[in-house]
Write an enzyme that holds these catalytic residues in place. Structure first.
Site, PDB file in Angstrom:
ATOM      1  N   ARG A  31     -21.408  -2.576   2.872  1.00 26.29           N
ATOM      2  CA  ARG A  31     -20.500  -3.711   2.997  1.00 26.29           C
ATOM      3  C   ARG A  31     -20.636  -4.392   4.365  1.00 26.29           C
ATOM      4  NH1 ARG A  31     -14.229  -3.555   1.300  1.00 26.29           N
ATOM      5  NH2 ARG A  31     -13.810  -2.488   3.236  1.00 26.29           N
TER       6      ARG A  31
ATOM      7  N   ARG B 180       0.820  -1.207   0.000  1.00 28.70           N
ATOM      8  CA  ARG B 180       0.000   0.000   0.000  1.00 28.70           C
ATOM      9  C   ARG B 180       0.855   1.259   0.000  1.00 28.70           C
ATOM     10  NH1 ARG B 180      -4.779  -2.481   2.792  1.00 28.70           N
ATOM     11  NH2 ARG B 180      -6.470  -0.977   2.812  1.00 28.70           N
TER      12      ARG B 180
ATOM     13  N   ARG C  87     -17.773  -3.315   9.380  1.00 27.12           N
ATOM     14  CA  ARG C  87     -16.480  -2.966   9.971  1.00 27.12           C
ATOM     15  C   ARG C  87     -16.533  -1.535  10.486  1.00 27.12           C
ATOM     16  NH1 ARG C  87     -12.359  -4.588   5.313  1.00 27.12           N
ATOM     17  NH2 ARG C  87     -11.422  -2.667   6.074  1.00 27.12           N
TER      18      ARG C  87
END
Ligand code: AMP
Length: 210
Positions: free
Chosen positions: A123, A88, A156
């Site tokens: 999500r 990343r 999350r």
């Protein structure tokens, strides 16, 4: 084949990684999943990572590089792997190079920021096995229950809107330069993320097989 899936958080890397994993029979390695596992079990690494993850920031390079080094040394990675969420940063990509890991392809899944914010709110992930779902695009058969392991599906903490914006900022500043890094090596394949998961998958598999 050694693959990297690149893209903003919420671009669908995790879902595509799971699909390629079955298709090529090589493991999908997600640093995010490994870190969440460590947070859940309260290991020393988990404790170190917690404040960064909760704030939508990147965990320090040396921590994730250590995680990936250990994971890629395992037997199941001998015939290849799919990296989801690593590297990343440029130093993380350089660390892979200096470990002698040869990357065959980097598949970059492109999704505009507005779409990402919209998607992240729907999500859900399995608390037990980490499988990912979406309330609109990849519905679980039974509401709130993982189809793979019957675990509970949760949102999350870092998928909440404020944290998503912070994660997107980090993505543009720190991760996007990797596109250029791998483009220069002739390894970058760009896939436009589609509305339907199956349509993105067709493009992803075409890139894998190209
Ligand atoms: P992900 O599920 O890939 O979006 O990862 C969730 C969180 O874990 C990220 O927002 C970071 O805080 C941390 N994380 C995962 N992978 C990395 C990485 N390669 N470098 C730094 N932090 C990471």
């Amino acid at each position: 084949m050694n693959l990297i899936l690149l893209g903003a958080p919420g671009a669908g890397k995790g879902t595509q990684a799971e699909i390629i994993c079955e298709h090529l029979n090589i493991p999908a390695v997600s640093t995010g999943n490994i870190i969440r596992e460590a947070l859940k079990s309260g290991t020393e690494m988990g404790l170190r990572a917690k404040s960064f993850v909760d704030a939508g920031k990147l965990v320090p390079d040396e921590v994730v590089i250590g995680i990936i080094q250990e994971r890629l040394a395992k037997d199941d990675c001998k015939n290849g792997f799919i990296l989801d969420g690593f590297p990343r940063t440029i130093p993380q990509a350089e660390a892979l190079d200096s470990m002698g890991v040869v990357i065959d392809k980097v598949i970059d899944i492109e999704v505009p920021d507005e779409k990402i914010v919209q998607r992240m709110s729907g999500r859900r992930v399995c608390e037990s096995c980490g499988a990912s779902y979406h309330l609109l695009y990849k519905k679980p058969e039974q509401e709130g229950v993982c189809g793979k392991c019957s675990g509970t599906l949760v949102q999350r903490k870092d998928d909440h809107p404020d944290t998503v914006l912070a994660r997107l900022k980090v993505y543009h500043e720190e991760t996007e330069p990797l596109k250029d890094y791998y483009q220069k090596q002739g390894k970058l394949f760009v896939v436009e993320g589609q509305e339907e998961v199956a349509d993105t998958t067709k493009l992803t598999l075409a890139a894998v097989e190209a």
